[in-house]
Structure formats: structure tokens, C-alpha cells
Motif scaffolding. Structure first.
Motif, short mmCIF file in Angstrom:
data_model
loop_
_atom_site.label_atom_id
_atom_site.label_comp_id
_atom_site.label_asym_id
_atom_site.label_seq_id
_atom_site.Cartn_x
_atom_site.Cartn_y
_atom_site.Cartn_z
N GLY A 73 -2.40 4.57 -3.68
CA GLY A 73 -1.25 5.38 -3.30
C GLY A 73 -1.35 6.83 -3.76
N ASN A 78 -2.38 11.47 0.70
CA ASN A 78 -1.06 10.85 0.85
C ASN A 78 0.01 11.87 0.46
OD1 ASN A 78 -2.10 8.42 1.62
ND2 ASN A 78 -1.94 7.46 -0.40
N CYS A 244 0.67 -0.43 -1.56
CA CYS A 244 0.87 0.91 -2.12
C CYS A 244 1.10 1.88 -0.98
CB CYS A 244 -0.36 1.33 -2.93
SG CYS A 244 -1.82 1.54 -1.89
N ALA A 245 1.42 3.14 -1.33
CA ALA A 245 1.56 4.18 -0.30
C ALA A 245 0.23 4.27 0.44
CB ALA A 245 1.88 5.52 -0.97
N THR A 342 6.11 9.02 -7.01
CA THR A 342 5.64 7.83 -6.29
C THR A 342 4.77 6.97 -7.21
OG1 THR A 342 5.67 9.12 -4.27
CG2 THR A 342 4.46 7.04 -4.20
#
Ligand code: SF4
Length: 378
Positions: A73, A78, A244-245, A342
Motif C-alpha cells: 500500500g 499509490n 492493502c491500497a 494510510t
């Protein structure tokens, strides 16, 4: 790895296991002997470690990163909320962990020298060292000379997962940044050892290459480190990929039963290494795995900077090409000003550290918050 049942039984009967024996234990034939492996693994673990479970907590310093790892992530591409905690904020986070009982903390950061410099890491370690006897690092790999000030500041453990030992998959997963260099990463534990780190943690991220291949490579790597870095204490982790992201989907799957098989095989091959289990695994499974060979667990974990106290919220931003991009008023308003950085991945065991400790006691084990090995050797 197509071992016969007879060869696997022979391997299980040996007091010292070779890598071939280890391969037999993790083979499908080994799966048929899982009950026996479990009994032996449990017995050896109790003999060597007693009925104790050491606890530690990860403390995320920063989620900035210059690498692109497809499964993580924090990857630089990202568009996530990022922050690097100030040293004071790190101390606040550590105090929250100390209040819960932790005396063994793993400082984690993405790899970004601009935000997470060696001086910054040394300051964080020095600020925690007096109240936290055991400080380990999981940060971007460095040269030996750059590690030395971190050891001097009080860090004694270094964790670096190879992620995957399959070079083709490694190339595919690491698309940008210094992490693309497979060898540089592989040789990190030796550089850390040369700098004075005395606890070295390695592992693969299960969910990329075939788990048996990864496990055999981890075993070969550990075997090598036990000989070359003989003054150090080796730990092996068994992280399985979590959501995860970026929404990366695992390429391979290791079942719960296969995970049990692997823990037992690691214990039988390496009676004295630490086996680490994180909150990536759900509570029920963690409780079941505990007696089988695990010696160190994280608990009550947050995988975002500021996760324990809300520290750093006021400095949240996105990062583009290494430059901070402040959040617009509308982004703040949309979140009521209460957004968090995040997280690296979603944890599965959401119990508090106190709840995990209580469960450990109920299972007949003593939760230990300090790394006594370190205390006795310093
Ligand atoms: S795995 Fe590590 S290096 Fe890769 S993106 Fe995540 S934090 Fe960065």
C-alpha cells in the motif's frame, strides 16, 4: 519436492535435519505426518523456550516510499495519505505502547532517504532507547557504515524480508526504486551484522512465489546466516499477503494447514531460532499456532504512522515525485479533519494487546513484554 512417505518419516526421525530433510517435511508427504510433526515441534519449542510468548509492537514512523512494490500500500505510485512523524510524535506513540506493557518495539518505515534519513532514525532510536530496552528496525536497506550509528544509538535488531526469493517474480513485483536490486537486499543481514546488529530477522512474503520454494530458500538463507553471522540471534517470520491500497491480488495461496506444516518444519530444522507471527493472521488461527513453535508475536498493531495516538494528522499530505502536496480544504472537510495516514495493510487480529496477553495466559503461557535475551547480553 516429491518426497516419499518413507523418506519423510526418516527425516522426521533425525535429531539434526539437513535442507533435504526440511524439504521432505514441507512436501505433500510431510502433510500426511502433520500430527506427528506438531507433537515434536511443540515439545522442542517448550524445551528450548519454555511456556512463554514474547510480545512486540510495530511503530510506523513514515509511510513515504520511493519504491514501487506491487503488493504494498505504501508504493510510491499509490495516491495515499502520507506522513513522517516527528521525533516527539514517535516518543508519544512509544509511550502509548509502553503504557500497554510493550518493551520490545519494531520501528517501521518505507524507504525514502529524504523523509527517513539516517540522522532521523538515530534520533528516534536514541529517544526511545532509555525506556524501551529492545528496539529493532524494519527500514530501507543501508550500507554497513550507515548502520553503525543506529546500533550506537541503541538499535539491536534488524528485520529485512526478501519478499520473494524467485528472481523472475522479484523483478515483476519491484517495478521502480532501489529495491529492484535483488542482491543488495539479500546481503542486507550480513551488512547489518557487520555493523553490530545482534538480532536478524528474515522471511518471505507468502502469496508471491510457490510457498514451498520460498520456504526452502528461507531455510537455506537462515542456515547460511547461522554459520556466517554466528553471534546473532536469527528470527524467521511468516507473513502472508493481506489486502492493502492498490488492491493487489496474491499470485499463490498457502492454506492454514500448510502454514502449520511450515511452522513445524521450521522448528524441527532450527530448534533455536525465533519464529514470528504477526497480526496479519486472524485471532483464532494465531491462538492455534501459538503452541506449535511460535515464540514472538505482535499484538494490538497499527500499520499506519500515528496509529496509536493519532499523531501526525495535521501534516497529512500526498507525495508526488518526492514533493509534498498539501491536502486541499475540501479533502479535509470531506473527512471532518479526522483522517489518518494510510495503513500498509489491514490487520486480521484486531484484539488489543491486553486481550492477546490474556488469551496467552489462558492457553497456559506467560506473555513476556521484554526481549530477555537482549537484556541478559548487554
Ligand atoms: S514494501 Fe517497503 S519498499 Fe516496498 S513499497 Fe512498501 S514500504 Fe516501500
Amino acid at each position: 519436492m516429491d518426497a516419499t512417505a518413507a523418506a519423510t518419516r526418516q527425516s522426521l526421525g533425525r535429531s539434526q535435519l539437513s535442507l533435504d530433510d526440511f524439504a521432505h517435511l514441507i512436501s505433500p508427504a510431510g502433510a500426511d505426518l502433520l500430527e506427528l510433526m506438531g507433537q515434536q515441534s511443540r515439545q522442542i519449542t517448550q524445551q528450548r523456550f519454555g511456556k512463554v510468548m514474547r510480545l512486540f509492537a510495530p511503530l510506523y514512523l513514515s509511510n513515504e516510499c520511493i519504491n514501487n512494490c506491487q503488493y504494498c500500500g505504501f508504493s510510491r505510485d499509490n495516491s495515499i495519505l502520507r506522513v513522517t512523524l516527528s521525533v516527539d510524535e514517535v516518543v508519544r506513540e512509544a509511550r502509548a505502547l509502553i503504557d500497554q506493557g510493550f518493551r520490545n518495539i519494531l520501528l517501521v518505515a518505507g524507504e525514502h532517504p529524504k523523509f527517513v534519513s539516517q540522522d532521523y532514525l538515530a534520533e528516534c532510536i536514541a529517544a526511545l532507547h532509555k525506556s524501551v530496552p529492545s528496539v529493532s528496525l524494519e527500514v530501507g536497506p543501508m550500507e554497513t557504515e550507515d548502520y553503525r550509528p543506529l546500533v550506537q544509538a541503541g538499535a539491536d535488531g534488524l528485520v529485512v524480508y526478501q519478499e520473494t526469493y524467485d528472481r523472475a517474480i522479484y523483478d515483476e513485483m519491484h517495478t521502480a526504486g532501489p529495491k529492484k536490486n535483488f542482491e543488495w537486499r539479500l546481503e542486507t543481514p550480513e551488512r547489518a551484522y557487520a555493523a553490530g546488529f545482534r538480532r536478524l530477522g528474515i522471511g518471505a512474503l507468502y502469496g508471491l512465489a510457490d510457498w514451498r520454494y520460498e520456504a526452502l530458500c528461507v531455510a537455506a538463507h537462515a542456515d547460511y546466516l547461522l554459520r556466517v553471522c554466528w553471534k546473532s540471534y536469527i528470527t524467521l517470520s511468516l507473513p502472508r499477503l493481506r489486502p492493502c491500497a492498490g488492491e493487489f491480488q496474491p499470485l499463490t495461496h498457502m492454506t492454514d494447514r500448510e502454514m502449520v506444516q511450515l511452522i513445524c518444519a521450521f522448528r524441527l530444522k532450527f530448534p533455536d531460532v525465533g519464529l514470528v507471527l504477526s497480526t496479519r493472521e486472524p485471532a483464532r488461527l494465531r491462538d492455534g499456532l501459538m503452541p506449535l513453535g511460535i515464540t514472538l508475536m505482535s499484538a494490538g498493531s497499527h500499520t499506519e504512522p500515528g496509529g496509536y495516538t493519532g499523531a501526525g494528522k495535521q501534516n497529512l499530505h500526498t507525495t508526488q515525485r518526492g514533493r509534498i502536496v498539501e491536502l486541499g480544504a475540501s479533502e479535509w472537510a470531506a473527512n471532518g479533519g479526522s483522517v489518518q495516514a494510510t495503513e500498509q495493510f489491514h490487520i486480521a487480529d484486531e484484539r488489543s494487546a491486553g486481550e492477546v496477553a490474556e488469551r496467552i495466559r489462558r492457553l497456559g503461557y506467560e506473555p513476556v513484554w521484554k526481549d530477555w535475551d537482549t537484556v541478559l547480553t548487554t
